[in-house]
Scaffold this active site. Sequence first.
Site, PDB file in Angstrom:
ATOM      1  N   CYS A 258     -66.863  12.340  15.881  1.00 21.74           N
ATOM      2  CA  CYS A 258     -67.672  13.421  16.318  1.00 21.74           C
ATOM      3  C   CYS A 258     -67.292  13.530  17.927  1.00 21.74           C
ATOM      4  CB  CYS A 258     -69.391  12.605  16.132  1.00 21.74           C
ATOM      5  SG  CYS A 258     -69.980  12.609  14.536  1.00 21.74           S
TER       6      CYS A 258
ATOM      7  N   HIS B  43     -72.023  13.076   9.389  1.00 21.45           N
ATOM      8  CA  HIS B  43     -72.779  12.587  10.618  1.00 21.45           C
ATOM      9  C   HIS B  43     -73.642  13.894  11.081  1.00 21.45           C
ATOM     10  CE1 HIS B  43     -69.894   8.920  11.823  1.00 21.45           C
ATOM     11  NE2 HIS B  43     -70.156   9.057  10.508  1.00 21.45           N
TER      12      HIS B  43
ATOM     13  N   GLU C  44     -74.081  14.580  14.009  1.00 16.88           N
ATOM     14  CA  GLU C  44     -73.361  15.785  15.145  1.00 16.88           C
ATOM     15  C   GLU C  44     -72.695  16.802  14.405  1.00 16.88           C
ATOM     16  OE1 GLU C  44     -73.544  12.242  15.000  1.00 16.88           O
ATOM     17  OE2 GLU C  44     -72.962  11.453  16.690  1.00 16.88           O
TER      18      GLU C  44
END
Length: 164
Positions: free
Chosen positions: A94, A61, A63
């Site tokens: 995350c 992801h 992040e």
Amino acid sequence: MSDQPPIDLQSDAFFMGQALREAAKAYERGEVPVGAVVVREARVIARGFNQVEALKDATAHAEMLALTSAEGAVGDWRLTDCDLYVTKEPCPMCAGAIVHCRVRRVIFGCPSPKDGACGGGFVNILQQPTLNHACEITPGVLGDDCALLLQTFFREAREKANKV
């Protein structure tokens, strides 16, 4: 002479614009368009965009990639004087990483009602009182722009799927 105010290069909108540029990179590559930047002392020190499909990694992801890059830039896993700007409210995975890295502040664009974990969705991991760290949260920065990019991506994906 313009009536426009000068651009505040230290504003939340400016840094969210940087995160949106990262999200556009994901969009161009056929990834869910989420982008993130990590800011320390009013400077972007790390960037990331979703690369789940490209890397064949469910943890890739925006992040997570930005946090890992920031840890390298800082030389420590503790990011206590850093702020994370992300176009979509972080998911539980995350959010857990954000807490463990001890990020000072999280600024996100649009909420994620189904899986958001920063107060805009179904849970707020970033301010869970039983955890060892809590982050300040600023939601909704350039939220309409962030949401529009995601909506466009998913509308186009549905249209492609219906043509097959």
